[in-house]
Motif scaffolding. Structure first.
Motif, PDB file in Angstrom:
ATOM      1  N   THR A  47     -53.140 -35.201 -30.828  1.00  0.00           N
ATOM      2  CA  THR A  47     -53.258 -34.927 -32.260  1.00  0.00           C
ATOM      3  C   THR A  47     -53.665 -36.204 -32.953  1.00  0.00           C
ATOM      4  OG1 THR A  47     -51.512 -33.254 -32.165  1.00  0.00           O
ATOM      5  CG2 THR A  47     -52.082 -34.110 -34.328  1.00  0.00           C
ATOM      6  N   LEU A  48     -54.714 -36.123 -33.756  1.00  0.00           N
ATOM      7  CA  LEU A  48     -55.175 -37.280 -34.523  1.00  0.00           C
ATOM      8  C   LEU A  48     -55.285 -36.869 -35.987  1.00  0.00           C
ATOM      9  CD1 LEU A  48     -56.276 -40.143 -34.818  1.00  0.00           C
ATOM     10  CD2 LEU A  48     -58.542 -39.282 -34.185  1.00  0.00           C
ATOM     11  N   LEU A  49     -54.251 -37.198 -36.768  1.00  0.00           N
ATOM     12  CA  LEU A  49     -54.272 -36.953 -38.210  1.00  0.00           C
ATOM     13  C   LEU A  49     -54.668 -35.510 -38.543  1.00  0.00           C
ATOM     14  CD1 LEU A  49     -56.028 -40.281 -39.167  1.00  0.00           C
ATOM     15  CD2 LEU A  49     -53.581 -39.817 -39.181  1.00  0.00           C
ATOM     16  N   ALA A  80     -65.336 -35.217 -15.627  1.00  0.00           N
ATOM     17  CA  ALA A  80     -64.607 -35.090 -16.892  1.00  0.00           C
ATOM     18  C   ALA A  80     -65.560 -35.196 -18.081  1.00  0.00           C
ATOM     19  CB  ALA A  80     -63.529 -36.164 -16.987  1.00  0.00           C
ATOM     20  N   ALA A  81     -66.481 -36.152 -18.033  1.00  0.00           N
ATOM     21  CA  ALA A  81     -67.424 -36.348 -19.141  1.00  0.00           C
ATOM     22  C   ALA A  81     -68.363 -35.156 -19.282  1.00  0.00           C
ATOM     23  CB  ALA A  81     -68.215 -37.633 -18.930  1.00  0.00           C
ATOM     24  N   LEU A  82     -68.790 -34.589 -18.164  1.00  0.00           N
ATOM     25  CA  LEU A  82     -69.704 -33.439 -18.206  1.00  0.00           C
ATOM     26  C   LEU A  82     -69.040 -32.198 -18.800  1.00  0.00           C
ATOM     27  CD1 LEU A  82     -71.451 -33.877 -14.739  1.00  0.00           C
ATOM     28  CD2 LEU A  82     -72.590 -33.949 -16.970  1.00  0.00           C
ATOM     29  N   SER A  83     -67.735 -32.039 -18.562  1.00  0.00           N
ATOM     30  CA  SER A  83     -67.038 -30.847 -19.049  1.00  0.00           C
ATOM     31  C   SER A  83     -66.503 -31.004 -20.466  1.00  0.00           C
ATOM     32  CB  SER A  83     -65.861 -30.517 -18.116  1.00  0.00           C
ATOM     33  OG  SER A  83     -64.896 -31.553 -18.153  1.00  0.00           O
ATOM     34  N   ALA A  84     -66.570 -32.213 -21.019  1.00  0.00           N
ATOM     35  CA  ALA A  84     -65.972 -32.482 -22.326  1.00  0.00           C
ATOM     36  C   ALA A  84     -66.913 -32.126 -23.464  1.00  0.00           C
ATOM     37  CB  ALA A  84     -65.583 -33.953 -22.427  1.00  0.00           C
ATOM     38  N   ASP A  85     -66.334 -31.842 -24.616  1.00  0.00           N
ATOM     39  CA  ASP A  85     -67.125 -31.667 -25.836  1.00  0.00           C
ATOM     40  C   ASP A  85     -67.555 -33.015 -26.398  1.00  0.00           C
ATOM     41  OD1 ASP A  85     -66.831 -28.652 -26.491  1.00  0.00           O
ATOM     42  OD2 ASP A  85     -64.772 -29.282 -26.095  1.00  0.00           O
ATOM     43  N   GLU A 158     -62.845 -39.639 -38.426  1.00  0.00           N
ATOM     44  CA  GLU A 158     -64.084 -39.242 -39.104  1.00  0.00           C
ATOM     45  C   GLU A 158     -65.224 -39.020 -38.116  1.00  0.00           C
ATOM     46  OE1 GLU A 158     -64.675 -42.334 -42.008  1.00  0.00           O
ATOM     47  OE2 GLU A 158     -63.664 -41.163 -43.549  1.00  0.00           O
ATOM     48  N   ALA A 159     -65.237 -39.798 -37.035  1.00  0.00           N
ATOM     49  CA  ALA A 159     -66.292 -39.632 -36.037  1.00  0.00           C
ATOM     50  C   ALA A 159     -66.076 -38.365 -35.197  1.00  0.00           C
ATOM     51  CB  ALA A 159     -66.347 -40.859 -35.124  1.00  0.00           C
ATOM     52  N   LEU A 160     -64.825 -38.045 -34.891  1.00  0.00           N
ATOM     53  CA  LEU A 160     -64.525 -36.882 -34.041  1.00  0.00           C
ATOM     54  C   LEU A 160     -64.618 -35.564 -34.794  1.00  0.00           C
ATOM     55  CD1 LEU A 160     -61.468 -38.031 -31.891  1.00  0.00           C
ATOM     56  CD2 LEU A 160     -63.657 -37.200 -31.014  1.00  0.00           C
ATOM     57  N   ARG A 161     -64.192 -35.568 -36.044  1.00  0.00           N
ATOM     58  CA  ARG A 161     -64.008 -34.322 -36.784  1.00  0.00           C
ATOM     59  C   ARG A 161     -65.214 -33.383 -36.764  1.00  0.00           C
ATOM     60  NH1 ARG A 161     -63.976 -34.283 -43.151  1.00  0.00           N
ATOM     61  NH2 ARG A 161     -64.526 -32.109 -43.401  1.00  0.00           N
ATOM     62  N   PRO A 162     -66.443 -33.867 -37.029  1.00  0.00           N
ATOM     63  CA  PRO A 162     -67.566 -32.905 -37.061  1.00  0.00           C
ATOM     64  C   PRO A 162     -67.827 -32.222 -35.726  1.00  0.00           C
ATOM     65  CG  PRO A 162     -68.186 -35.024 -38.051  1.00  0.00           C
ATOM     66  CD  PRO A 162     -66.894 -35.235 -37.342  1.00  0.00           C
ATOM     67  N   HIS A 163     -67.366 -32.833 -34.636  1.00  0.00           N
ATOM     68  CA  HIS A 163     -67.717 -32.325 -33.304  1.00  0.00           C
ATOM     69  C   HIS A 163     -66.633 -31.444 -32.691  1.00  0.00           C
ATOM     70  CE1 HIS A 163     -71.067 -35.063 -33.527  1.00  0.00           C
ATOM     71  NE2 HIS A 163     -70.261 -36.072 -33.700  1.00  0.00           N
ATOM     72  N   GLY A 364     -60.063 -29.000 -42.220  1.00  0.00           N
ATOM     73  CA  GLY A 364     -61.421 -28.738 -42.707  1.00  0.00           C
ATOM     74  C   GLY A 364     -61.416 -28.206 -44.128  1.00  0.00           C
ATOM     75  N   GLN A 365     -60.588 -27.204 -44.397  1.00  0.00           N
ATOM     76  CA  GLN A 365     -60.502 -26.638 -45.738  1.00  0.00           C
ATOM     77  C   GLN A 365     -60.049 -27.694 -46.737  1.00  0.00           C
ATOM     78  OE1 GLN A 365     -57.533 -23.630 -46.201  1.00  0.00           O
ATOM     79  NE2 GLN A 365     -58.147 -23.070 -48.262  1.00  0.00           N
ATOM     80  N   LEU A 366     -59.070 -28.504 -46.331  1.00  0.00           N
ATOM     81  CA  LEU A 366     -58.534 -29.532 -47.215  1.00  0.00           C
ATOM     82  C   LEU A 366     -59.601 -30.560 -47.581  1.00  0.00           C
ATOM     83  CD1 LEU A 366     -55.994 -30.680 -48.583  1.00  0.00           C
ATOM     84  CD2 LEU A 366     -55.447 -31.823 -46.430  1.00  0.00           C
ATOM     85  N   ASN A 367     -60.382 -30.994 -46.604  1.00  0.00           N
ATOM     86  CA  ASN A 367     -61.375 -32.023 -46.885  1.00  0.00           C
ATOM     87  C   ASN A 367     -62.611 -31.469 -47.601  1.00  0.00           C
ATOM     88  OD1 ASN A 367     -60.764 -34.922 -45.806  1.00  0.00           O
ATOM     89  ND2 ASN A 367     -59.786 -33.488 -44.395  1.00  0.00           N
ATOM     90  N   ARG A 368     -62.892 -30.184 -47.438  1.00  0.00           N
ATOM     91  CA  ARG A 368     -63.954 -29.597 -48.252  1.00  0.00           C
ATOM     92  C   ARG A 368     -63.553 -29.592 -49.719  1.00  0.00           C
ATOM     93  NH1 ARG A 368     -64.320 -26.167 -43.784  1.00  0.00           N
ATOM     94  NH2 ARG A 368     -63.045 -24.557 -44.783  1.00  0.00           N
ATOM     95  N   TRP A 369     -62.272 -29.223 -49.981  1.00  0.00           N
ATOM     96  CA  TRP A 369     -61.796 -29.309 -51.365  1.00  0.00           C
ATOM     97  C   TRP A 369     -61.842 -30.761 -51.856  1.00  0.00           C
ATOM     98  CZ3 TRP A 369     -57.581 -32.385 -52.481  1.00  0.00           C
ATOM     99  CH2 TRP A 369     -57.281 -32.470 -53.843  1.00  0.00           C
ATOM    100  N   PHE A 370     -61.419 -31.686 -51.006  1.00  0.00           N
ATOM    101  CA  PHE A 370     -61.348 -33.105 -51.367  1.00  0.00           C
ATOM    102  C   PHE A 370     -62.725 -33.643 -51.751  1.00  0.00           C
ATOM    103  CE2 PHE A 370     -60.919 -37.637 -49.818  1.00  0.00           C
ATOM    104  CZ  PHE A 370     -60.134 -38.051 -50.867  1.00  0.00           C
ATOM    105  N   GLU A 371     -63.746 -33.273 -50.986  1.00  0.00           N
ATOM    106  CA  GLU A 371     -65.110 -33.727 -51.295  1.00  0.00           C
ATOM    107  C   GLU A 371     -65.574 -33.186 -52.644  1.00  0.00           C
ATOM    108  OE1 GLU A 371     -67.231 -32.418 -47.865  1.00  0.00           O
ATOM    109  OE2 GLU A 371     -66.265 -33.898 -46.538  1.00  0.00           O
ATOM    110  N   ARG A 372     -65.240 -31.922 -52.929  1.00  0.00           N
ATOM    111  CA  ARG A 372     -65.597 -31.350 -54.233  1.00  0.00           C
ATOM    112  C   ARG A 372     -64.863 -32.057 -55.365  1.00  0.00           C
ATOM    113  NH1 ARG A 372     -64.760 -26.455 -51.419  1.00  0.00           N
ATOM    114  NH2 ARG A 372     -62.806 -26.119 -52.580  1.00  0.00           N
TER     115      ARG A 372
END
Length: 449
Positions: A47-49, A80-85, A158-163, A364-372
Motif C-alpha cells: 500500500t502506497l498512500l 517477474a518483470a515480464l508479468s508485471a504491470d 505520482e509516478a505509479l498512480r496513472p499505471h 482517483g475520485q478524490l484527486n479528480r475533485w482535488f484537481e478541480r
C-alpha cells in the motif's frame, strides 16, 4: 479482480529488499550489505498512500551464464518483470550509473512493461551526480528516493498512480463495512433536557428513572435494542454542566463517564431543551464531541410545547453555524420525548450520518475533485512564492481523515484549508460529519532545486 503487479528490479545491493519491506509494511525480505541475499522472487501486498498493488522483490540482475546460480536468479527476475504491470528500476544514485545498470536499462527498454527509474539512496546531496547520469538511460525522469528513510514516497505515488489505479477497483461509493453492525448511539446534553425520557420512549418502557429533578442519571447506561430490525446500542448519559459549576465528586465522576461514552459512540445526539434554546454549554458539549471525531446531530426536545417554533429553529441553526465553525450543516431534528414525535426521523438520520462518517473515497475520485478545486481556486502565493499542492489521500475513516501533500504547506492560510474541507464535505458526500485534514510536506530532497 486481482491487484496490479509491480516488480522491483536492479543490480545487486541497490536497496530492492529495503524498498519492498517499506511498501509492504513488514520486514518480509532479508536485508544485508552483502550483495545477492535475495535469490527467489518474494511477493507481498503493498500500500502506497492509498494505492494498493502486489509487489514483487527480485534477485539482483547479474550478467552471468544462464546455467549458473546468478544466471538462474536473473531468469526469475526477467519473468517477474515480464508479468508485471510496472517495473520499478532501482539504482544506487550514490554509486552512479554502472555498466551493469546500462545493460539492465537496455533490457528494460525492450519490454512492454512500464518502467519507472528510481534513484535510491538519494538523501542529502551525495546522489545528485548519479541522478543526472541516469537521464542518459532513456527511461524518463528518475525519482529521487530513500528506501531507508522513506523520502520520495510522494513522487513514487505520482509516478505509479496513472499505471496501476483502476476505476473498477475503487468504486465511487465503497460499501460501509460497519453497515450491519449495531449503531452505537449516545444521547448527551445538559441536565434535565429529557435524555432518559427520550430513551424510555424509544424503548417503549420505563427503562430509565425520570423526574423533574436534574441529575437523576449518574452512570452511562448502555441498552441493546432494535429499531425496524436494525441493531442499535443506545447509550443514555448523565447531564453535563459547565465544569466550573461542578463541585460534587460524584457529579465529576458522572461527567467523566459521559465523556467516555462519547468516545465509545459512533453517533452522538446532542439533546436541546426547546423551552431554553441553545446555550453556551450546549456549544461546549458539541465542540467536545466534534473534537473527539464523533458524528454529531442535534435534536431539539419538547417541541410540542415550543413557543415560536419557526423562529426558534432558525435561531438554533444560525447559532450552530456561527459557534461551530469546524463543522457546517449539522443535522437538526425536532422531537418530543413525551409524544414520540420525530424519533423515527432521528434514527434514520443517525444511520445515514454513520454511513457518511464511515465512508471511504477512492484515491482517483478524490484527486479528480482535488484537481478541480485547485483549478477553480489556486492556492495563494505568500511573499510571491508559490505554494504547490501535489495530491491528497484519505488516510482513514471514522472520522474521515485526509492527508494533503505539497511544498510549503505550513504557509497555507487557514481560509484555504477551510475551502478544501468544505469542498470535501459538499462534493464528496461527507455532509456535516467532522472531517480532518492534515498537511504534510513532500520530502523530495531535490524539491527546492
Amino acid at each position: 479482480m486481482p491487484l496490479p503487479v509491480v516488480a522491483i528490479v536492479g543490480r545487486p545491493n541497490v536497496g530492492k529488499s529495503t524498498l519492498f519491506n517499506r511498501l509492504v509494511g513488514k520486514k518480509l525480505a532479508l536485508v544485508d550489505d552483502r550483495p545477492g541475499v535475495t535469490r527467489d522472487r518474494r511477493e507481498g501486498d503493498a500500500t502506497l498512500l492509498g494505492l494498493e498493488f502486489k509487489l514483487i522483490d527480485t534477485a539482483g540482475f547479474e550478467d552471468e551464464d544462464a546455467q549458473s546460480l546468478p544466471g538462474r536468479m536473473r531468469q526469475q527476475t526477467e519473468a517477474a518483470a515480464l508479468s508485471a504491470d510496472v517495473a520499478l528500476y532501482l539504482f544506487d544514485s550514490r554509486a552512479g550509473v554502472t555498466p551493469l545498470d546500462e545493460t539492465i536499462a537496455q533490457w528494460l527498454r525492450s519490454l512492454d512493461t512500464v518502467v519507472i527509474p528510481v534513484a535510491n539512496k538519494a538523501e542529502g546531496k551525495a546522489g545528485e551526480t548519479g541522478i543526472i547520469e541516469a537521464y542518459a538511460l532513456g527511461l524518463g525522469d528518475p525519482i529521487p528516493f530513500s528506501a531507508e528513510h522513506g523520502e520520495g514516497l510522494v513522487d513514487l505515488f505520482e509516478a505509479l498512480r496513472p499505471h496501476i489505479e483502476r476505476e473498477e477497483e475503487y468504486p465511487d461509493e465503497p460499501e460501509d463495512p460497519f453497515a450491519d453492525g449495531p449503531l452505537k448511539l449516545a444521547i448527551v446534553g445538559r441536565p434535565n433536557a429529557g435524555k432518559s425520557t427520550l430513551v424510555n420512549k424509544m424503548l417503549g418502557e420505563e427503562r430509565m428513572i425520570t423526574g423533574p429533578e436534574a441529575g437523576i442519571t449518574r452512570d452511562s447506561i448502555t441498552i441493546d435494542w432494535q429499531w425496524k430490525d436494525r441493531d442499535v446500542r443506545l447509550i443514555d448519559t448523565a447531564g453535563l454542566r459547565r465544569r466550573a459549576k461542578v463541585e460534587d465528586k460524584l457529579e465529576r465522576l458522572s461527567a467523566a463517564d459521559t465523556r467516555h461514552a462519547v468516545d465509545f459512540a459512533e453517533v452522538v445526539v446532542l439533546l436541546l431543551d426547546a423551552t431554553r434554546g441553545l446555550e453556551a454549554q450546549d456549544l461546549r458539549i458539541a465542540s467536545d464531541v466534534i473534537e473527539e471525531g464523533r458524528a454529531l446531530m442535534i435534536a431539539i426536545n419538547k417541541w410540542d410545547v415550543a413557543e415560536n417554533p419557526s423562529g426558534l429553529l432558525n435561531g438554533i441553526r444560525g447559532a450552530l453555524e456561527e459557534g461551530l465553525a469546524q463543522v457546517k450543516g449539522l443535522p437538526v431534528i425536532t422531537v418530543s420525548a413525551f409524544t414520540g414525535r420525530g424519533i423515527d426521523q432521528l434514527l434514520e438520520t443517525a444511520f445515514a450520518i454513520r454511513e457518511e462518517w464511515s465512508k471511504r473515497v477512492s484515491t482517483g475520485q478524490l484527486n479528480r475533485w482535488f484537481e478541480r478545486a485547485l483549478e477553480a481556486n489556486p492556492p495563494p502565493a505568500p511573499g510571491g512564492k508559490r505554494i504547490k499542492l501535489r495530491y491528497i489521500t484519505q488516510a482513514r475513516t471514522r472520522p474521515p481523515t485526509f492527508i494533503l501533500f505539497g511544498n510549503r504547506v505550513d504557509e497555507l492560510p487557514e481560509s484555504y484549508r477551510r475551502y478544501l474541507v468544505n469542498g470535501i464535505r459538499k462534493e464528496l458526500g461527507f455532509g456535516g460529519v467532522p472531517v480532518r485534514l492534515t498537511m504534510r510536506a513532500s520530502k523530495n530532497p531535490f524539491g527546492n532545486k
